[in-house]
Scaffold this active site. Structure first.
Site, short mmCIF file in Angstrom:
data_model
loop_
_atom_site.label_atom_id
_atom_site.label_comp_id
_atom_site.label_asym_id
_atom_site.label_seq_id
_atom_site.Cartn_x
_atom_site.Cartn_y
_atom_site.Cartn_z
N HIS A 82 0.81 -1.21 0.00
CA HIS A 82 0.00 0.00 0.00
C HIS A 82 0.86 1.27 0.00
O HIS A 82 0.67 2.18 -0.82
CB HIS A 82 -0.88 0.04 1.26
CG HIS A 82 -1.57 -1.24 1.58
ND1 HIS A 82 -2.81 -1.56 1.11
CD2 HIS A 82 -1.19 -2.31 2.35
CE1 HIS A 82 -3.19 -2.74 1.56
NE2 HIS A 82 -2.22 -3.22 2.32
C1 BDR Z 1 -2.07 0.03 6.01
O1 BDR Z 1 -1.97 -0.64 7.27
C2 BDR Z 1 -0.64 -0.94 7.57
O2 BDR Z 1 -0.51 -2.24 8.06
C3 BDR Z 1 0.17 -0.72 6.30
O3 BDR Z 1 1.45 -0.23 6.63
C4 BDR Z 1 -0.64 0.28 5.53
O4 BDR Z 1 -0.27 1.61 5.83
C5 BDR Z 1 -2.91 -0.82 5.08
O5 BDR Z 1 -4.17 -1.03 5.63
#
Ligand code: BDR
Ligand code: CA
Length: 337
Positions: free
Chosen positions: A258
């Site tokens: 992400h």
């Molecule tokens: C987000 O949650 C975290 O675990 C990741 O780093 C990302 O920013 C995705 O839902």
């Protein structure tokens, strides 16, 4: 260099946050001015340790790193060792950072940087919005002082990844997200020409699937001289943990990355298509706790406060990540050699 985007990153490092830091350090169009740390994937001191260690790995020990909120505004902190490993970087190990944190609070640094160059800074948050909520409380004109604000957070027309309705960053601190979205709602209502934040939720970030083949592409791009590159070793060790997590919970041997996708879009908006919409956050208890509630039909009549990404070019992003981070690994291998 002309045309570089002055960038502040707010992180909860985290495997994909670490990749986002590497992406920013590898990007010639980014001018990384500070990294601020917030509790989320791991506790805040561990976030700060990981962040400094990753910046050192990238050769950017000059970038100031500041500690921020160690807990959400209202609820207790929950971390996610099953997703990111006990220390937030999967199976990877990094040397203890050689430098101390910068003094001061993350929220104050965000405000100070925005005030020092009004209309120039782009802020990117990759974790819970606690630091930003504190920053907006301290400087209510922050939305007008920034050039842009981009966030990884929310699930707008997609299911959640933490509860059926809710994405992780919003779930950790829904009260902060509610305050931040309300601050931009007020600012956008008062100044309709103000750019709305770009919100990248799971709708688009889950299109960025980093697969084992990308590890091979990174090594190829970095070249033979970088075979033992610490950057490539770090990415391999961190990502292998993430692959296993996604295999267990998402049914594929790879990983959603992400956060670097969000940094890439902050640097190059052509990677996403957006739709303006009014969004609020459910901060109360119950099934929808932490949910981003988007008024796609304009039922509330409220002015739009986010540009939500509805389409995104993950292929171009992944190719760019391989090029940029592969080249960084090669440069760092030469330095080390
Ligand atoms: C987000 O949650 C975290 O675990 C990741 O780093 C990302 O920013 C995705 O839902
Ligand atoms: Ca994150």
């Amino acid at each position: 260099m002309a045309g570089r985007t002055p960038l502040i990153l707010d992180v909860d490092t985290g495997i994909d946050d670490a990749l986002a830091l590497l992406y920013a350090c590898a990007s010639p169009d980014a001018d990384l001015l500070a990294v601020t740390c917030v509790a989320g994937n791991v506790d805040a001191p561990q976030v700060a340790t990981n962040t400094r260690a990753v910046l050192e790995l990238a050769g950017r020990a000059d970038v100031p790193v500041l500690l921020g909120a160690e807990r959400p505004l209202v609820k207790a902190l929950g971390t996610t060792p099953e997703t990111h490993g006990p220390f937030g970087i999967g199976n990877a190990e990094l040397p203890t950072p050689s430098r101390e944190l910068e003094p001061g609070h993350a929220a104050d640094r965000i405000v100070a940087l925005a005030r020092s160059r009004p209309g120039e800074m782009t802020l990117v948050t990759l974790g819970p919005l606690t630091n930003l909520a504190l920053a907006v409380e301290r400087e209510p004109s922050l939305p007008r002082l920034l050039r842009g604000y981009v966030l990884m957070g929310g699930a707008y027309r997609a299911p959640g990844n933490t509860t059926p309705t809710t994405e992780w960053n919003l779930h950790v601190d829904p009260d902060a997200a509610k305050a931040v979205f309300a601050a931009w709602a007020a600012a956008c209502a008062a100044s309709p020409e103000l750019p709305r934040p770009l919100a990248m939720g799971l709708d688009v970030t889950e299109r960025a699937r980093f697969m084992p083949v990308h590890l091979g592409q990174l090594a190829l791009r970095a070249g033979a001289a970088a075979r033992d590159s610490p950057i490539l070793r770090f990415i391999g060790d961190a990502l292998r943990f993430y692959f296993e997590f996604h295999e267990r919970y998402d049914g594929f041997h790879g990983a959603f990355i992400h956060d670097p996708f969000v940094v890439a879009a902050a640097l190059d908006r052509s990677l996403v298509m957006t739709q303006p919409v009014f969004v609020d956050v459910e901060a109360g208890p119950g099934l929808a706790h932490g949910m981003t509630v988007a008024d796609w039909r304009g039922i509330t009549g409220k002015p739009t406060n986010l540009d939500v990404a509805v389409e995104a070019d993950a292929e171009t992003f992944l190719a760019r990540l391989v090029e940029r981070v592969g080249d960084l690994a090669a440069r760092r291998a030469v330095v080390a050699g």
